[in-house]
Design a protein around this motif. Sequence first.
Motif, short mmCIF file in Angstrom:
data_model
loop_
_atom_site.label_atom_id
_atom_site.label_comp_id
_atom_site.label_asym_id
_atom_site.label_seq_id
_atom_site.Cartn_x
_atom_site.Cartn_y
_atom_site.Cartn_z
N THR A 245 36.75 -40.77 -49.38
CA THR A 245 37.39 -40.09 -50.43
C THR A 245 37.94 -38.87 -49.68
OG1 THR A 245 34.99 -38.64 -50.23
CG2 THR A 245 35.41 -40.45 -51.81
N LYS A 246 38.00 -38.85 -48.11
CA LYS A 246 38.64 -37.79 -47.41
C LYS A 246 38.00 -36.43 -47.69
CE LYS A 246 41.34 -40.93 -45.88
NZ LYS A 246 41.19 -41.24 -44.60
N PRO A 249 30.85 -35.54 -49.47
CA PRO A 249 30.53 -35.52 -50.89
C PRO A 249 29.34 -34.31 -50.95
CG PRO A 249 29.46 -37.10 -49.46
CD PRO A 249 30.58 -36.38 -48.43
#
Length: 323
Positions: A245-246, A249
């Motif tokens: 997701t770059k 989280p």
Amino acid sequence: MQRCDYYLCLTIYTFTFITGFPANILAFYTLIRKVWRKPAPIDILLLNLTISDLLFLIFLPFKMQEVANNMVWNIQYFLCPLSGFVFYMTIYNSTFFLTAVSVERYLGVAFPIQHSLWRRPIYAVFASIFIWVLSILHLSIVYIVPYYDPSGMVPPSRNICYEGFSDAQLEILLPVRLELCIVLFCVPLLICSFCYINFIRILSKLPNISRRRRLRAIGLALGTLLVFVFCFGPYNVSHVVGFITKSSPAWRDKALLLSTFNACLDPIIFYFTSAAVRNTLGAMMRGIWGRCWCPQTLWSSRKEPPETEKNSLPKPQEITNAL
């Protein structure tokens, strides 16, 4: 910025520190005496694991202070990358030392004769040095990235610790985290699983081992694998998710909380793995039990025993040998 839940994080950090620190101090005292008298490879590995856990617990109050201050870093900034480096480095130290212990135990049952011939404490010393160097080199990124600023235009924030990275910093950090997951978690997990699964398989077929010892050894192997997956799995999964997701989280801090439990779970592994730790804990419990009953003991000692009972009392040397 990730926000660690105040009560949840502070409760877990405090519980880990209060339970883990005295337990690891006891394990350290016991193992250092054992290694000094008669070093064995597994004791050397457990001693290094204890040292790693104690380093983790010594720097844990910095995380507790950060959470108590609503994730604002209000002390000297150089302690931020230093505490982060020790914090994460000791986490991955644990994965390697737990794996080394699993290899030692597997070789002992799979190749007992060859293992006894080649079993030397110096090999455990070399393995420990290798693990420390490997962890330090890999986790040095934690210390370097907060100071890395290729543009030279925006000074790094001094009130947020190991968060709020720039795009240039994330380009370096996210691939390194993925590499940490593969090299420092996945590979040790595969080795540890192979060793303990085969350890259980071989031990189940040995006829000359008592049922109690067999169940204890199998329980220890399964417990170690569960600790491995439970404590380190979610945090390393966050590395993979972050790489995809770059961005880190939102649940990464909660996954990190599970890793802290390892510091108070390792002493349980020490207890079932090392006879020296079991004997020391047993002696401490006997001492505490004896003090609790000291008034009755003193009262009974004032009674003069009959002559036959005097002659039947054990000698001090015999009591010492029995303990």
